[in-house]
Design a protein around this motif. Structure first.
Motif, PDB file in Angstrom:
ATOM      1  N   ASP A   1      -9.710  -6.071   1.641  1.00  0.00           N
ATOM      2  CA  ASP A   1     -10.485  -7.294   1.826  1.00  0.00           C
ATOM      3  C   ASP A   1      -9.579  -8.521   1.725  1.00  0.00           C
TER       4      ASP A   1
ATOM      5  N   PHE B   1      -5.476  -5.068   9.965  1.00  0.00           N
ATOM      6  CA  PHE B   1      -6.741  -4.526   9.462  1.00  0.00           C
ATOM      7  C   PHE B   1      -6.808  -3.004   9.571  1.00  0.00           C
ATOM      8  N   GLU B   2      -5.652  -2.374   9.686  1.00  0.00           N
ATOM      9  CA  GLU B   2      -5.563  -0.907   9.799  1.00  0.00           C
ATOM     10  C   GLU B   2      -6.032  -0.208   8.516  1.00  0.00           C
ATOM     11  N   PHE B   3      -5.691  -0.786   7.364  1.00  0.00           N
ATOM     12  CA  PHE B   3      -6.093  -0.218   6.086  1.00  0.00           C
ATOM     13  C   PHE B   3      -7.289  -1.005   5.553  1.00  0.00           C
ATOM     14  N   THR B   4      -8.118  -0.359   4.762  1.00  0.00           N
ATOM     15  CA  THR B   4      -9.294  -1.010   4.201  1.00  0.00           C
ATOM     16  C   THR B   4      -8.848  -1.897   3.042  1.00  0.00           C
TER      17      THR B   4
ATOM     18  N   TYR C   1       0.857  -1.194   0.000  1.00  0.00           N
ATOM     19  CA  TYR C   1       0.000   0.000   0.000  1.00  0.00           C
ATOM     20  C   TYR C   1       0.890   1.240   0.000  1.00  0.00           C
TER      21      TYR C   1
END
Length: 149
Positions: free
Chosen positions: A145, A140-143, A76
């Motif tokens: 899936d 799970f800090e960033f969106t 990311y």
């Protein structure tokens, strides 16, 4: 496989030499694109279904190879001045997709073990580990899936 959409990420196909007594898996030569010097080489394992990350190195350049098992890597980019700011890039490496993933400093990375067994990863970093140069966030800090990757 998705097209690389993040500046500072390189995917390099690697040579695998089959031999009846055991295969040879190339990883990196100093003449390879992505080589940024040598600081430390280490191995890491991840169990199937587990997620490790997020980590962001301020200085370290990662060179990741998966000779055993299957690992999905997610990168990311949150760098404000980057043309790829806000992009995610996903790639799954394994012996059947035998490549080296090079990740420049300043990018977030997380990864998930795939398949049925524990997977084995090699990192050839340009510097020795320094806990002061890496940032951490929960998986799970960033969106993102994780169920579809």
């Amino acid at each position: 496989m998705d097209k690389i959409n993040i500046e500072g990420v390189l995917l390099t196909p690697l040579m695998k030499i089959s031999h009846s007594k055991g295969d040879v898996y190339h990883a990196m030569k100093k003449s390879d694109n992505g080589y940024a010097g040598f600081g430390e080489v280490y191995f890491s394992t991840i169990k199937s279904g587990e997620i490790k990350g997020w980590n962001k190195h301020k200085k370290m350049i990662l060179n990741l190879v998966v000779p055993i098992g299957k690992i999905t890597f997610v990168i990311y980019d949150d760098r404000e001045k980057s043309r790829s700011n806000g992009n995610f890039y996903t790639v799954t490496l394994s012996p059947s997709n035998y490549q080296r993933l090079t990740i420049q400093s300043g990018l977030w990375i997380a990864f998930k073990g795939k398949g049925n067994n524990t997977s084995f990863m090699l990192n050839m970093a340009n510097m020795e580990h320094d806990s002061n140069e890496v940032l951490h966030k929960s998986a799970f800090e960033f969106t993102f899936d994780w169920s579809v990757k």
